[in-house]
Design a protein around this motif. Structure first.
Motif, short mmCIF file in Angstrom:
data_model
loop_
_atom_site.label_atom_id
_atom_site.label_comp_id
_atom_site.label_asym_id
_atom_site.label_seq_id
_atom_site.Cartn_x
_atom_site.Cartn_y
_atom_site.Cartn_z
N THR A 11 -5.71 -8.70 -4.64
CA THR A 11 -4.99 -7.53 -4.11
C THR A 11 -4.48 -6.61 -5.21
O THR A 11 -4.22 -5.43 -4.94
CB THR A 11 -3.79 -7.98 -3.25
N TYR A 12 -4.34 -7.11 -6.43
CA TYR A 12 -3.75 -6.30 -7.49
C TYR A 12 -4.56 -5.03 -7.80
O TYR A 12 -3.98 -3.94 -7.88
CB TYR A 12 -3.55 -7.13 -8.76
N PRO A 13 -5.88 -5.12 -7.98
CA PRO A 13 -6.63 -3.88 -8.24
C PRO A 13 -6.55 -2.89 -7.08
O PRO A 13 -6.45 -1.68 -7.30
CB PRO A 13 -8.07 -4.37 -8.46
N LEU A 14 -6.58 -3.41 -5.85
CA LEU A 14 -6.50 -2.52 -4.69
C LEU A 14 -5.12 -1.89 -4.58
O LEU A 14 -5.00 -0.70 -4.26
CB LEU A 14 -6.82 -3.32 -3.41
N ALA A 15 -4.08 -2.67 -4.85
CA ALA A 15 -2.73 -2.12 -4.82
C ALA A 15 -2.54 -1.06 -5.90
O ALA A 15 -1.89 -0.04 -5.67
CB ALA A 15 -1.70 -3.25 -4.99
N GLN A 16 -3.13 -1.30 -7.07
CA GLN A 16 -3.05 -0.32 -8.14
C GLN A 16 -3.80 0.96 -7.78
O GLN A 16 -3.34 2.07 -8.04
CB GLN A 16 -3.62 -0.91 -9.43
N LYS A 17 -4.95 0.79 -7.13
CA LYS A 17 -5.72 1.96 -6.70
C LYS A 17 -4.95 2.77 -5.66
O LYS A 17 -4.96 4.00 -5.68
CB LYS A 17 -7.07 1.51 -6.13
N TYR A 18 -4.27 2.07 -4.75
CA TYR A 18 -3.47 2.76 -3.74
C TYR A 18 -2.28 3.47 -4.39
O TYR A 18 -1.93 4.58 -4.03
CB TYR A 18 -2.99 1.76 -2.70
N GLN A 19 -1.67 2.82 -5.37
CA GLN A 19 -0.54 3.42 -6.06
C GLN A 19 -0.95 4.68 -6.81
O GLN A 19 -0.19 5.65 -6.89
CB GLN A 19 0.07 2.41 -7.04
N ASP A 20 -2.16 4.69 -7.36
CA ASP A 20 -2.62 5.85 -8.12
C ASP A 20 -2.81 7.08 -7.24
O ASP A 20 -2.95 8.20 -7.76
CB ASP A 20 -3.94 5.52 -8.82
N LEU A 21 -2.84 6.89 -5.92
CA LEU A 21 -2.99 8.03 -5.01
C LEU A 21 -1.70 8.82 -4.87
O LEU A 21 -1.69 9.90 -4.29
CB LEU A 21 -3.44 7.55 -3.63
N PHE A 22 -0.59 8.28 -5.40
CA PHE A 22 0.71 8.94 -5.28
C PHE A 22 1.30 9.20 -6.66
O PHE A 22 2.32 8.61 -7.04
CB PHE A 22 1.67 8.07 -4.46
#
Length: 219
Positions: A11-22
């Protein structure tokens, strides 16, 4: 536990990718300005080195060689660029990323659907991923708080604990007394009708159906 750790690690890479959207607007603007200034100074120093190779070593400014400034400005430039979101990151679909994240965490509240691009959902998602320093501090505090809870708080819940054990214990041949949940008794603990018709409050919907999810994930 190793299966759980594997899922969480995914989940860490996906969470980081989601965070980068903001990206933070102010931070991004400052980072762009710093990267522009430091990049300009780097370009000037490189031009000097093309004119005369030894100029970076022989010329001093404030008791420092120019090559020292080139190294510092390069580090500042790299650090500033890391805070500037790339166009490809901004174009990602937050709904799609959140669905990929939910496939690993098995956590996707109903009120998140269609609102994954909102800051409210972002803040709720952030609350699920603590910083390592926060986890470390929590572990330190728990060593002090846990004895207090065991000695003064937990005794008040003894009757509830005993009642739970009595209600959810079943005797199994060749195993003895085990928790009834471990037997995957869907008839007694399965997904209930009130969860399907939406009569449960937000928060309760994350509890029901957990046995089915566990069975499908770890069978």
């Amino acid at each position: 536990p190793h299966v759980f750790d594997k899922r969480i690690a995914a989940t860490y890479p996906l969470a980081q990718k989601y965070q980068d959207l903001f990206p933070a607007p102010v931070l991004s603007a400052v980072a762009r300005g710093v990267s522009f200034i430091s990049g300009s100074l780097i370009a000037v120093l490189i031009m000097f080195s093309l004119v005369e190779e030894s100029i970076l070593l022989e010329v001093h400014a404030f008791d420092r060689q120019l090559i020292w400034y080139l190294t510092i400005f390069t580090g500042i430039f790299a650090l500033a660029r890391s805070f500037v979101p790339s166009p490809s990151e901004v174009k990602e679909d937050p709904e799609e990323i959140m669905l990929q994240l939910a496939a690993e965490t098995h956590y996707f509240p109903r009120h998140w659907k269609g609102k994954c691009a909102s800051f409210d959902v972002r803040d709720e998602m952030y609350a699920l991923f603590n910083y390592k320093i926060q986890i470390f501090l929590n572990d330190c505090v728990s060593t002090i708080v846990t004895p207090y809870l065991l000695c003064f708080v937990l005794p008040h819940s003894v009757s509830d604990i005993i009642e739970f054990i009595q209600e959810h214990t079943v005797n199994v041949d060749e195993m003895g007394a085990v928790c009834r949940f471990s037997q995957f008794d869907f008839k007694h603990y399965g997904f209930r009708k009130e969860a399907q018709d939406g009569s449960l409050n937000i928060g309760q919907e994350n509890v029901v159906g957990k046995m089915e999810k566990s069975y499908l994930s770890f069978k």
